[in-house]
Design a protein around this motif. Structure first.
Motif, mmCIF file in Angstrom:
data_model
loop_
_atom_site.group_PDB
_atom_site.id
_atom_site.type_symbol
_atom_site.label_atom_id
_atom_site.label_comp_id
_atom_site.label_asym_id
_atom_site.label_seq_id
_atom_site.Cartn_x
_atom_site.Cartn_y
_atom_site.Cartn_z
ATOM 1 N N SER A 74 -3.092 -60.559 -60.299
ATOM 2 C CA SER A 74 -1.830 -61.082 -59.748
ATOM 3 C C SER A 74 -1.604 -60.579 -58.335
ATOM 4 C CB SER A 74 -0.658 -60.680 -60.646
ATOM 5 O OG SER A 74 -0.684 -61.351 -61.876
ATOM 6 N N ALA A 75 -1.907 -59.304 -58.106
ATOM 7 C CA ALA A 75 -1.718 -58.730 -56.774
ATOM 8 C C ALA A 75 -2.626 -59.402 -55.751
ATOM 9 C CB ALA A 75 -1.979 -57.222 -56.820
ATOM 10 N N ILE A 76 -3.874 -59.673 -56.128
ATOM 11 C CA ILE A 76 -4.800 -60.323 -55.204
ATOM 12 C C ILE A 76 -4.342 -61.744 -54.888
ATOM 13 C CG2 ILE A 76 -7.146 -61.238 -55.007
ATOM 14 C CD1 ILE A 76 -8.123 -58.795 -56.520
ATOM 15 N N ILE A 77 -3.915 -62.478 -55.901
ATOM 16 C CA ILE A 77 -3.456 -63.854 -55.674
ATOM 17 C C ILE A 77 -2.217 -63.866 -54.787
ATOM 18 C CG2 ILE A 77 -2.634 -65.954 -56.808
ATOM 19 C CD1 ILE A 77 -4.224 -65.005 -59.304
ATOM 20 N N LEU A 78 -1.272 -62.962 -55.045
ATOM 21 C CA LEU A 78 -0.070 -62.881 -54.215
ATOM 22 C C LEU A 78 -0.425 -62.471 -52.787
ATOM 23 C CD1 LEU A 78 3.022 -63.000 -53.991
ATOM 24 C CD2 LEU A 78 3.077 -60.598 -54.711
ATOM 25 N N ALA A 79 -1.379 -61.546 -52.631
ATOM 26 C CA ALA A 79 -1.793 -61.127 -51.297
ATOM 27 C C ALA A 79 -2.402 -62.291 -50.525
ATOM 28 C CB ALA A 79 -2.788 -59.969 -51.393
ATOM 29 N N ILE A 80 -3.164 -63.142 -51.198
ATOM 30 C CA ILE A 80 -3.748 -64.314 -50.537
ATOM 31 C C ILE A 80 -2.646 -65.249 -50.054
ATOM 32 C CG2 ILE A 80 -5.108 -66.397 -50.956
ATOM 33 C CD1 ILE A 80 -6.866 -64.723 -52.805
ATOM 34 N N VAL A 81 -1.619 -65.451 -50.872
ATOM 35 C CA VAL A 81 -0.505 -66.320 -50.473
ATOM 36 C C VAL A 81 0.217 -65.745 -49.258
ATOM 37 C CG1 VAL A 81 1.701 -67.296 -51.211
ATOM 38 C CG2 VAL A 81 -0.221 -67.220 -52.803
#
Length: 532
Positions: free
Chosen positions: A435-442
């Motif tokens: 979740s953290a990686i996906i949010l960081a990409i956004v």
């Protein structure tokens, strides 16, 4: 008349070199404090299976020195150079030539193309000619030459690329497997060798990146458009994966039936999450969504009768081409037998690549269409100011639920594809770090920007995969050095650099869905902090 004179103290300003030395010392001290426990000490097991501490003071010293030297060079030479770039020449009144025009030279471009071509042609013979260690450095040189040549092409045709970026990007994605197979076939002088060699490039650098692009675009609906901070998005990813895994293994249903079913189930859980958080905003919303993601993961671990717990689910059926062709060699309708072509496992990876590419483009298309509809404008109004949105008569309850359900649906699609691709799912694939990686990409790509998010996923996930190819670094740091273990460190450094350079992501402007007469992009300076 008395006049009082206040004594003035002579102050001597520090020279740029003194300031650079001082800041370099501070940067080295900070790096020492941050990395002494992460790099200087490493936990390991000895021959008696006892936990021991391995001291790596040499590696720590190298990191600290590199940090100090980098800071010194930036302050002493980088900052004055950037300042001089803004000063016009007195005689001509012109600004100095840009750094890019002096770096991307046509003769250097020709040299890079020749070097890359030669190293590609003789790649299989390098180890025998110069040895294994120098061959690793030559492969790295080949990668640098390719990157420089591509950067030169982008620079020379930047106007055309900017005007047709979306079309060129889609064309490049469609042709990517063909280009990879063609280049590897030329290197191995065999089509079969090119197909087998393309497995890694199509899977790791194609399918893996597109999965994160699709997940980030789905989360972008919740975070980027509606402004609802969701730290448990991986829960919908897990729901889609386990929905396909359980229904596919127990009931033998087709992927094409379970794909919409997994999306619908994830959307249902998105609505269930939306109801408890209707009155929450900001940090409170983030905490609740984080808890929801952990609840789903713990349920998967402990509900062993259904999910098989930590052991996961294996034997998940593969995707077929709408039942007409199969990718199992033993089946009578195997693609090689139907089309009368050579047997290869690359067909399935290439098929999965185009499948996830279609799903990602579907996500982008639906997102663009929804943004132009009333529900999309309601999301943007909710993001900017919930109180003003409510005062305009917009039902914020429905708006939030639709955002959670739509974003969760695309997460479910990606999860079902992930299960079909892997053939195995387990709780370890759906931890909070995802979740953290996906949010960081956004965030890095720019909230609300589809192109920026795609670029951020390409840089972050693709850069992580590139680390696995840097085997020559073992010659420098020792045979026990594994570059991919430092991917999160580099990921965090990239986040800090991008946030300092462009606080609102790679794409810091956005076009409003509603405009008067002329469509114009809104600069990041006029957008609310944190909403890109």
């Amino acid at each position: 008349m008395a006049v009082t004179v206040s004594p003035e103290r002579d102050t001597v300003a520090a020279t740029p070199m003194q300031r650079a030395l001082r800041e370099a010392f501070y940067a080295g001290a900070i790096a020492l404090g941050l990395f002494v426990l992460f790099i200087g000490l490493k936990t390991d097991q000895n021959i008696s299976n006892e936990l021991i501490l391995v001291q790596r003071w040499g590696l720590l010293a190298a990191v600290v020195i590199a940090t100090a030297v980098g800071r010194f060079l930036y302050v002493a030479y980088g900052q004055p150079f950037l300042a001089n770039q803004k000063i016009a020449d007195v005689a001509t009144g012109l600004l100095p030539a840009s750094v890019a025009s002096r770096f991307f030279l046509f003769p250097a471009f020709i040299v890079a193309v020749i070097v890359a071509a030669l190293l590609f042609v003789f790649s299989r013979s390098l180890a025998g000619w110069v040895g294994a260690e120098p061959a690793g450095y030559l492969q790295f040189l080949r990668a640098l030459a390719v990157i420089y040549a591509l950067a030169c092409v982008i620079y020379y045709f930047r106007g055309f690329i900017h005007a047709n970026f979306t079309k060129l990007g889609i064309a490049a994605l469609v042709l990517y497997p063909m280009i990879v197979v063609g280049m590897l076939s030329l290197m191995s002088w065999s089509l079969v060798g090119g197909l087998q060699g393309s497995l890694k490039w199509v899977d790791n650098f194609g399918i893996q990146i597109l999965i994160y692009v699709m997940l980030a675009w789905g989360l972008n609906i919740v975070v980027g458009l509606a402004g609802l901070l969701d730290l448990g998005y991986v829960a919908f990813y897990a729901v889609g994966a386990y929905a396909y895994a359980l229904l596919g293994t127990h009931y033998g249903l087709s992927f094409w039936i379970l794909l919409p079913a997994a999306g619908a189930m994830a959307a249902f859980w998105g609505v269930l999450l939306g109801f408890p958080v209707l009155r929450l905003r900001g940090d409170y919303l983030a905490i609740v969504t984080l808890a929801f993601g952990e609840i789903i993961r713990l349920v998967i671990i402990n509900w062993r009768e259904v999910t098989n717990g930590s052991a996961g689910i294996s034997g998940i059926p593969k995707v077929t081409f709408f039942g007409l062709m199969s990718f199992n060699v033993s089946d009578p309708n195997y693609i090689g037998k139907v089309l009368n072509i050579a047997t290869s496992s690359a067909y399935y990876k290439i098929f999965l690549y185009y499948l996830i590419l279609g799903l990602a483009l579907l996500t982008a298309f639906v997102t663009v269409r929804l943004r132009r509809m009333p529900v999309g404008r309601a999301w943007e109004a909710l993001r900017e100011d919930e109180i003003a949105c409510r005062s305009l008569g917009i039902n914020t309850t429905t708006t939030k639920l639709t955002a959670f359900a739509t974003g969760a649906m695309f997460g479910g699609f990606a999860g079902s594809f992930f299960a079909a691709r892997q053939g195995f799912v387990s709780p370890e694939s759906f931890v909070f770090l995802e979740s953290a990686i996906i949010l960081a990409i956004v965030v890095l790509g720019g909230m609300g920007s589809l192109v920026g998010i795609a670029v951020a996923a390409l840089v972050m996930i693709g850069g992580t995969e590139v680390l696995r190819e840097l085997d020559f670094l073992k010659q420098v740091f020792g045979p026990d050095f594994t570059p991919e273990l430092y991917r999160m460190l580099l990921f965090g450094m990239a986040m800090v650099i991008v946030m300092l350079w462009k606080p609102r992501g790679f794409v810091g402007s956005r076009e409003p869905t509603a405009f008067l007469k002329v469509r114009r992009a809104v600069s990041s300076s006029f957008t609310k902090e944190g909403h890109g």
